[in-house]
Design an enzyme around this catalytic site. Structure first.
Site, PDB file in Angstrom:
ATOM      1  N   ASP A   6       0.879  -1.183   0.000  1.00 41.27           N
ATOM      2  CA  ASP A   6       0.000   0.000   0.000  1.00 41.27           C
ATOM      3  C   ASP A   6       0.911   1.226   0.000  1.00 41.27           C
ATOM      4  OD1 ASP A   6      -2.355   1.588   0.161  1.00 41.27           O
ATOM      5  OD2 ASP A   6      -2.079   1.814   2.305  1.00 41.27           O
ATOM      6  N   CYS A 182     -11.016   2.438  -0.252  1.00 38.15           N
ATOM      7  CA  CYS A 182      -9.595   2.735  -0.047  1.00 38.15           C
ATOM      8  C   CYS A 182      -9.260   1.979   1.224  1.00 38.15           C
ATOM      9  CB  CYS A 182      -9.411   4.242   0.143  1.00 38.15           C
ATOM     10  SG  CYS A 182      -7.809   4.701   0.854  1.00 38.15           S
TER      11      CYS A 182
HETATM   12  N1  DGL Z   1      -4.892   2.872   0.793  1.00 36.27           N
HETATM   13  C1  DGL Z   1      -4.785   3.365  -0.523  1.00 36.27           C
HETATM   14  C2  DGL Z   1      -6.031   3.170  -1.336  1.00 36.27           C
HETATM   15  O1  DGL Z   1      -6.652   2.178  -1.110  1.00 36.27           O
HETATM   16  C3  DGL Z   1      -3.990   4.583  -0.669  1.00 36.27           C
HETATM   17  C4  DGL Z   1      -4.620   5.888  -0.635  1.00 36.27           C
HETATM   18  C5  DGL Z   1      -3.657   7.031  -0.896  1.00 36.27           C
HETATM   19  O2  DGL Z   1      -2.448   6.857  -0.758  1.00 36.27           O
HETATM   20  O3  DGL Z   1      -4.163   8.099  -1.261  1.00 36.27           O
HETATM   21  O4  DGL Z   1      -6.421   3.888  -2.179  1.00 36.27           O
END
Ligand code: DGL
Length: 259
Positions: A6, A182
């Site tokens: 991530d 997210c």
């Molecule tokens: N956790 C990520 C997602 O699912 C990252 C979000 C980000 O870095 O803006 O989109």
């Protein structure tokens, strides 16, 4: 060893579930904290950072990767899958399946980063499977910085304000299901659930982790190594809040020839 990736701490929602499902497996978690948040970046930049991160995990010897990032899954993964010879899982498909099992009125809201909402990845995957769905995306750019900074307490007034600001049209839309699209957002599920009672929340991290059950079973030591691309201390502090125990993270410098 299974890789989980991530931009920051969000993928820990998937790691948490993956460790429950596969307690004897080893995991290598990589958080690209030098580039978090991904959600406001251009598709090109997300593609580059995701490619570099996946190569880092491959070079470290993982046998499969869970891209526990909605933004990377929605924008980069369709282009990158063919570049790797190991299984690479994203979060869109399993999350959509979970949402379709939970909805009764087929009105499904998607809370995600700006780039994920713009990609339309969740809405098209939902519509592909079920023509009765009415899907609506809600970009929530304030959520990732709040989670990265450990603002998770459901009674925190700042969090309350951010949730109301991003999700207030949810009731008018009439959604009975809200996809937390997210992987940072399931970490705010208590706070969101308190404000939007009666709306089923779909945890994309947990849904995505179930795919790892399709890998050949293996008994390892049940260990987890954490790597980040920037200062490990803030990652360690937030990870401790989320996982409920202290962790050590190593700073690494993944590089990619196209960087
Ligand atoms: N956790 C990520 C997602 O699912 C990252 C979000 C980000 O870095 O803006 O989109």
């Amino acid at each position: 060893m299974i890789g989980i990736f991530d931009s920051g701490v969000g993928g820990l929602s998937a790691l948490r579930a993956a460790r429950e499902l596969l307690p004897t497996r080893n995991f290598l978690y990589f958080g690209d904290t030098a580039h978090v948040p991904y959600g406001n970046r251009s598709p090109d930049a997300i593609l580059r950072h995701t490619r570099t991160s996946l190569r880092f995990l491959c070079e470290a010897g993982v046998e499969a990767i869970l891209v526990a990032c909605g933004t990377a899954s929605a924008t980069a993964l369709p282009r990158l899958r063919g570049e790797f010879s190991i299984p690479i899982f994203g979060i869109i498909e399993p999350t959509v399946e979970a949402a379709l099992s939970a909805t009764k009125n087929y009105r499904i809201a998607i809370a995600a980063t700006k780039r994920t909402v713009e990609s339309g990845a969740f809405s098209s995957a939902l519509l592909c499977r079920e023509a009765r769905v009415r899907a609506r995306g809600f970009p929530c750019p304030l959520f990732v910085p709040l989670v990265e900074n450990g603002v998770l307490d459901k009674d925190d007034p700042l969090l309350h304000l951010a949730i109301c600001r991003h999700l207030s049209p949810l009731r008018t839309f009439g959604a009975d299901v809200l996809i937390l699209g997210c992987t940072h957002f399931p970490l705010l599920a208590d706070a969101i659930g308190e404000i939007y009672r009666g709306v089923a929340l779909i945890d994309s991290g947990r849904a995505a982790a179930t795919q790892l059950l399709s890998l050949p079973p293996r008994v390892e030591r049940g260990e987890c190594r954490f790597c980040v691309s920037d200062d490990p201390h803030s990652f360690e502090n937030t990870a401790e809040l989320l996982l409920g125990h202290a962790i050590r993270a190593e700073r690494v410098k993944p590089h990619c020839s196209e960087f």
